[in-house]
Design a protein around this motif. Structure first.
Motif, PDB file in Angstrom:
ATOM      1  N   CYS A  63      47.875 -33.248   7.289  1.00  0.00           N
ATOM      2  CA  CYS A  63      47.658 -32.065   8.140  1.00  0.00           C
ATOM      3  C   CYS A  63      48.868 -31.892   9.059  1.00  0.00           C
ATOM      4  N   ASP A  64      49.193 -30.649   9.350  1.00  0.00           N
ATOM      5  CA  ASP A  64      50.294 -30.380  10.283  1.00  0.00           C
ATOM      6  C   ASP A  64      49.851 -30.628  11.709  1.00  0.00           C
ATOM      7  N   THR A  65      48.693 -30.111  12.025  1.00  0.00           N
ATOM      8  CA  THR A  65      48.157 -30.214  13.380  1.00  0.00           C
ATOM      9  C   THR A  65      46.792 -30.882  13.290  1.00  0.00           C
ATOM     10  N   VAL A  66      46.568 -31.863  14.126  1.00  0.00           N
ATOM     11  CA  VAL A  66      45.214 -32.411  14.245  1.00  0.00           C
ATOM     12  C   VAL A  66      44.956 -32.604  15.727  1.00  0.00           C
ATOM     13  N   GLU A  67      43.767 -32.230  16.171  1.00  0.00           N
ATOM     14  CA  GLU A  67      43.470 -32.435  17.591  1.00  0.00           C
ATOM     15  C   GLU A  67      42.006 -32.798  17.787  1.00  0.00           C
ATOM     16  N   ILE A  68      41.793 -33.523  18.883  1.00  0.00           N
ATOM     17  CA  ILE A  68      40.418 -33.847  19.277  1.00  0.00           C
ATOM     18  C   ILE A  68      40.037 -32.799  20.309  1.00  0.00           C
ATOM     19  N   CYS A  69      39.081 -31.954  19.966  1.00  0.00           N
ATOM     20  CA  CYS A  69      38.719 -30.863  20.867  1.00  0.00           C
ATOM     21  C   CYS A  69      37.503 -31.251  21.698  1.00  0.00           C
ATOM     22  N   GLU A  70      37.687 -31.241  22.995  1.00  0.00           N
ATOM     23  CA  GLU A  70      36.565 -31.568  23.887  1.00  0.00           C
ATOM     24  C   GLU A  70      35.527 -30.452  23.823  1.00  0.00           C
ATOM     25  N   THR A  71      34.253 -30.835  23.961  1.00  0.00           N
ATOM     26  CA  THR A  71      33.141 -29.880  24.026  1.00  0.00           C
ATOM     27  C   THR A  71      32.214 -30.374  25.134  1.00  0.00           C
ATOM     28  N   PRO A  72      31.150 -29.640  25.424  1.00  0.00           N
ATOM     29  CA  PRO A  72      30.200 -30.179  26.416  1.00  0.00           C
ATOM     30  C   PRO A  72      29.533 -31.463  25.909  1.00  0.00           C
ATOM     31  N   GLY A  73      29.558 -31.703  24.606  1.00  0.00           N
ATOM     32  CA  GLY A  73      28.973 -32.927  24.045  1.00  0.00           C
ATOM     33  C   GLY A  73      30.038 -33.796  23.418  1.00  0.00           C
ATOM     34  N   ASN A  74      29.829 -34.217  22.186  1.00  0.00           N
ATOM     35  CA  ASN A  74      30.817 -35.039  21.509  1.00  0.00           C
ATOM     36  C   ASN A  74      31.969 -34.175  20.995  1.00  0.00           C
ATOM     37  N   PRO A  75      33.170 -34.751  20.940  1.00  0.00           N
ATOM     38  CA  PRO A  75      34.333 -33.945  20.539  1.00  0.00           C
ATOM     39  C   PRO A  75      34.274 -33.528  19.056  1.00  0.00           C
ATOM     40  N   ILE A  76      34.950 -32.440  18.775  1.00  0.00           N
ATOM     41  CA  ILE A  76      35.099 -31.945  17.413  1.00  0.00           C
ATOM     42  C   ILE A  76      36.539 -32.208  16.986  1.00  0.00           C
ATOM     43  N   VAL A  77      36.705 -32.777  15.791  1.00  0.00           N
ATOM     44  CA  VAL A  77      38.056 -33.013  15.281  1.00  0.00           C
ATOM     45  C   VAL A  77      38.473 -31.782  14.485  1.00  0.00           C
ATOM     46  N   PHE A  78      39.589 -31.190  14.876  1.00  0.00           N
ATOM     47  CA  PHE A  78      40.114 -30.018  14.163  1.00  0.00           C
ATOM     48  C   PHE A  78      41.482 -30.362  13.581  1.00  0.00           C
ATOM     49  N   GLY A  79      41.670 -30.003  12.307  1.00  0.00           N
ATOM     50  CA  GLY A  79      42.976 -30.226  11.691  1.00  0.00           C
ATOM     51  C   GLY A  79      43.303 -29.059  10.780  1.00  0.00           C
ATOM     52  N   GLU A  80      44.605 -28.843  10.525  1.00  0.00           N
ATOM     53  CA  GLU A  80      44.918 -27.777   9.577  1.00  0.00           C
ATOM     54  C   GLU A  80      46.249 -28.025   8.866  1.00  0.00           C
ATOM     55  N   LYS A  81      46.351 -27.406   7.694  1.00  0.00           N
ATOM     56  CA  LYS A  81      47.609 -27.399   6.952  1.00  0.00           C
ATOM     57  C   LYS A  81      47.780 -25.958   6.467  1.00  0.00           C
ATOM     58  N   ILE A  82      48.682 -25.258   7.122  1.00  0.00           N
ATOM     59  CA  ILE A  82      48.910 -23.847   6.784  1.00  0.00           C
ATOM     60  C   ILE A  82      50.185 -23.772   5.949  1.00  0.00           C
ATOM     61  N   ILE A  83      50.046 -23.410   4.694  1.00  0.00           N
ATOM     62  CA  ILE A  83      51.252 -23.356   3.863  1.00  0.00           C
ATOM     63  C   ILE A  83      51.832 -21.932   3.774  1.00  0.00           C
ATOM     64  N   ASP A  84      50.950 -20.937   3.899  1.00  0.00           N
ATOM     65  CA  ASP A  84      51.437 -19.549   3.817  1.00  0.00           C
ATOM     66  C   ASP A  84      50.326 -18.654   4.345  1.00  0.00           C
ATOM     67  N   LYS A  85      50.624 -17.969   5.435  1.00  0.00           N
ATOM     68  CA  LYS A  85      49.569 -17.196   6.083  1.00  0.00           C
ATOM     69  C   LYS A  85      48.991 -16.093   5.207  1.00  0.00           C
ATOM     70  N   SER A  86      49.712 -15.718   4.185  1.00  0.00           N
ATOM     71  CA  SER A  86      49.194 -14.662   3.313  1.00  0.00           C
ATOM     72  C   SER A  86      48.212 -15.203   2.266  1.00  0.00           C
ATOM     73  N   LEU A  87      48.126 -16.524   2.161  1.00  0.00           N
ATOM     74  CA  LEU A  87      47.212 -17.135   1.188  1.00  0.00           C
ATOM     75  C   LEU A  87      45.821 -17.318   1.811  1.00  0.00           C
ATOM     76  N   PRO A  88      44.802 -17.458   0.963  1.00  0.00           N
ATOM     77  CA  PRO A  88      43.455 -17.685   1.507  1.00  0.00           C
ATOM     78  C   PRO A  88      43.367 -19.017   2.264  1.00  0.00           C
ATOM     79  N   THR A  89      42.317 -19.123   3.090  1.00  0.00           N
ATOM     80  CA  THR A  89      42.102 -20.339   3.879  1.00  0.00           C
ATOM     81  C   THR A  89      40.705 -20.885   3.634  1.00  0.00           C
ATOM     82  N   VAL A  90      40.640 -22.192   3.336  1.00  0.00           N
ATOM     83  CA  VAL A  90      39.356 -22.895   3.180  1.00  0.00           C
ATOM     84  C   VAL A  90      39.087 -23.663   4.474  1.00  0.00           C
ATOM     85  N   LEU A  91      37.889 -23.486   5.036  1.00  0.00           N
ATOM     86  CA  LEU A  91      37.521 -24.287   6.210  1.00  0.00           C
ATOM     87  C   LEU A  91      36.512 -25.347   5.760  1.00  0.00           C
TER      88      LEU A  91
END
Lengths: 464, 464
Positions: B54-82
């Protein structure tokens, strides 16, 4: 002031302190983790009986917890009183509801006990009431006021069904021979309304286990498609009472002796305020068998109560599980002439029949005992009556209690003598509950009244 | 052999060992005592996503337990799978039914998994299934086979109701924007019968408390005269179903979409042996709503199950107590178009009405979520179908599951995209139960199938 009154006043602090020491030992018979404390308590009771003046005291081994036996025989031709009590106590949980630790006794004033009450597990049931007899004996021996022989049999398994007592009695009939059995393990109506317990309910205590699938299941994947043991157990428990709160077990009421209209109208005369009762418990209404009053429901009628239930996820938060097993502890209070073993068998059969296909049910009998009713036209009752008249200045009211002391009917059968239940506790003492306590006034009044029973009993026996 | 097959064979041991390491951390979200382990697991997931490319990975704070978010963007014109998954796990109790400790993963062979299965809490639900996606991503990046953009959102509160997920999505709509959401948190019919989950049940989870008297009472002195909260709770639970096992809450079925006869006869064609089902669970018979088959009961019908119950004395031996309070955790699985908040309110009202005078009742809603059904004539479903055909050599069966992933309908509403539920677990994996496990074959098959979804989805999207 009488000699015994004087003695009680002079020794007040010591009497309290000695009981407090005894209450510090957590003799919880239901929990094997406290086995050593149970033995320590038996030892302490033995020493106290020796100090009070018994000739012989011994710790008698049994298949379960030991029984402390002591005696003071002054003249074999004189009558013999056998005192029964127990040194074991109920488990103290839920602990968080106690306002002070259950095994660190403290004296606190209450509305009913302005003279103070000792708060501790066992304060009333039965260490406090048992110890009244030890101190009464001490008075009689030290003041040359013991008019007859006395024996003590103090057991350590009363709260778990007195499993070894029958075994012990069978093997020691001669040693335990007596003319009357004296027990303080019940209550009285109020401080100014002395009463003697003339009836006890019997008991059948069982544990049930309902098993569904062979493992805990995900409630999403299996929910609705297989029997959920907790739902099924709830349904089976619900089916044990009908819409009038009668118990539905076939044959359950067959041998119940219905109280006569005269007896019921006499009961209705006992001082009782439904409003105060509801207020003390903080309930909007009472709840019970249709056609009977509160005082009838808790004394002359048989009942069925779940004493504990558990299954599935009970921790913090949520877990979407269908448990493999669910459990309940269920007890039935019985009245004359229900036979506890027969009732246990009827329950087992009925409960197993209630189970739908898709679950397996096990019913494990715990323990039980027969109900007991004693007549009041006996010499023994007369002696107790006379003792209360001398001590309280008024005659005691005969009262049937809802509680059970399963061994009372065993005593009558095995030792062939009457039992007198002189209880000095109050309903508000919270026995078996958090914050159990025993009023100091009641404790001392018991010590004062007991020697008077010895006096009147011996006198009446000699006049016989 | 295809590239991905080869990659899986070559990296088999490492893939297993990495998952085992993740399973060792007891990330039990329901129990606050494991808070640190929950945070440690989030941290581990972050590192694994970084290592996977992944290019970017972060631990996102929330009111409860954190959410891990990561992404690999190869071309903004291409579809994205979450990719959505969760790193938290169910509590492991009852511990004594585990054949090996829940957080000491071991590989054991089973009848269904001769290649071995990893036994540990979370092995399948959802660490194992979530980690398939991390390894699939690693393959695609290292082998230059990633055809589109990918985002990961791995949360830590799924097992306790995803309380912070709505909060997070609302604040991060742009960051989470995608063309399809891919989740592996369900199962498939059998190793040789691939299936895609097209429906999930909704959920309403509540906790109830029944209070009788203001303190625990002696069952002898009060038994039969006051409401026993456990008996009353049992009666109230029993009253929630009628004799046909329909749920009795007024209005409960009002919005239920009945399955058509065609849909029901299609469901009946799915391979299913009632005999094997009963044998696997060791039950004499199934149990559920009259008029519906087992597979209908656990998927297209709403249900109500008690997940936990407790009250009174549950220790060793016997205690003759009437508890002051009794509790239960109750969950309802819901189907389209039942609204979980409306159902929770209906339950509350009904349950409170069931209470007799003499007890007080509290109903505390825990959490819930809507049911979800997805059509199968979409591009997203087609892409998944094609991936299975390539990987398994046969088309997957669309299947409605009885489980709930409450956030799926939230995703559709908030992120405006379809969800594909590619589950590789089996019913026998014992998720939420002791001895949870995940077949190594299933784990590796998942890693093999996921990149094929990316390939087909991107291709179909580009043809659109």
């Amino acid at each position: 002031m009488s000699d015994i009154k004087k003695y009680v006043v002079e020794n007040r602090e010591r009497f309290i302190n000695e009981l407090v020491e005894l209450l510090k030992i957590p003799s919880i018979s239901a929990d094997p983790a406290y086995k050593n404390d149970v033995l320590k308590t038996a030892d302490a009771v033995m020493k106290r009986l020796q100090e009070a003046g018994c000739d012989t005291v011994e710790i008698c081994e049994t298949p379960g917890n030991p029984i402390v036996f002591g005696e003071k025989i002054i003249d074999k031709s004189l009558p013999t009183v056998l005192v029964y009590g127990h040194y074991d106590v109920q488990p103290p949980d839920p602990l968080d509801l106690w306002t002070s630790p259950p095994f660190e006794p403290v004296i606190k004033e209450t509305k009913i006990h302005p003279e103070g009450a000792i708060f501790a597990r066992g304060a009333c049931d039965d260490k406090g009431q048992m110890y009244m007899h030890v101190k009464a004996l001490e008075y009689m021996i030290k003041n040359d006021a013991l008019p007859c022989n006395v024996k003590f049999m103090i057991e350590g398994e009363e709260e778990i069904g007195s499993g070894s007592l029958g075994w012990f009695i069978e093997r020691n009939r001669e040693k335990l021979s007596n003319d009357v059995i004296l027990i303080s393990d019940t209550g009285m109506i109020a401080k100014d309304v002395p009463s003697i317990t003339t009836g006890l309910r019997g008991l059948s205590y069982v544990e049930v286990e309902v098993t569904g699938a062979n493992r805990d299941l995900h409630s999403g994947l299996y929910g609705g498609a297989v029997a959920n043991p907790i739902n099924v157990l709830a349904k089976m428990i619900a089916a044990l009472h009908d819409e009038n709160n009668h118990i539905t077990i076939p044959g359950f009421y067959d041998k119940v002796v219905e109280a006569s209209d005269i007896e019921r109208s006499k009961m209705a005369e006992a001082p009782f305020s439904l409003e105060k009762y509801k207020e003390a418990l903080d309930i909007e209404d009472v709840y019970g068998e249709k056609g009977y009053s509160t005082n009838e429901r808790n004394s002359i009628r048989p009942t069925l109560d779940v004493n504990g239930i558990w299954g599935g996820y009970t921790g913090e938060g949520a877990k979407t599980v269908i448990a493999s097993k669910a459990y309940a502890k269920i007890s039935m209070r019985l009245v004359p002439d229900q036979d506890w073993e027969e009732i246990t068998a009827l329950f087992k059969k009925h409960f197993e029949n209630l189970a739908p296909k898709g679950v397996k049910v096990k019913v494990k009998p715990h323990h039980g005992g027969q109900a007991y009713v004693t007549p009041i036209d006996t010499l023994e009752y007369q002696a107790a009556n006379d003792a209360y008249v001398e001590s309280f200045g008024k005659a005691p009211i005969p009262q049937r209690s809802g509680g059970s002391i399963p061994i009372v009917s065993l005593f009558e059968k095995e030792l062939n003598s009457k039992t007198i239940l002189m209880g000095f506790g109050l309903d508000s003492d919270a026995i078996h509950s958090p914050n159990e306590h025993f009023g100091i006034w009641n404790y001392l009044k018991g010590i004062e009244t007991i020697p008077l029973f010895y006096k009147h009993f011996t006198k009446l026996k000699q006049q016989e």
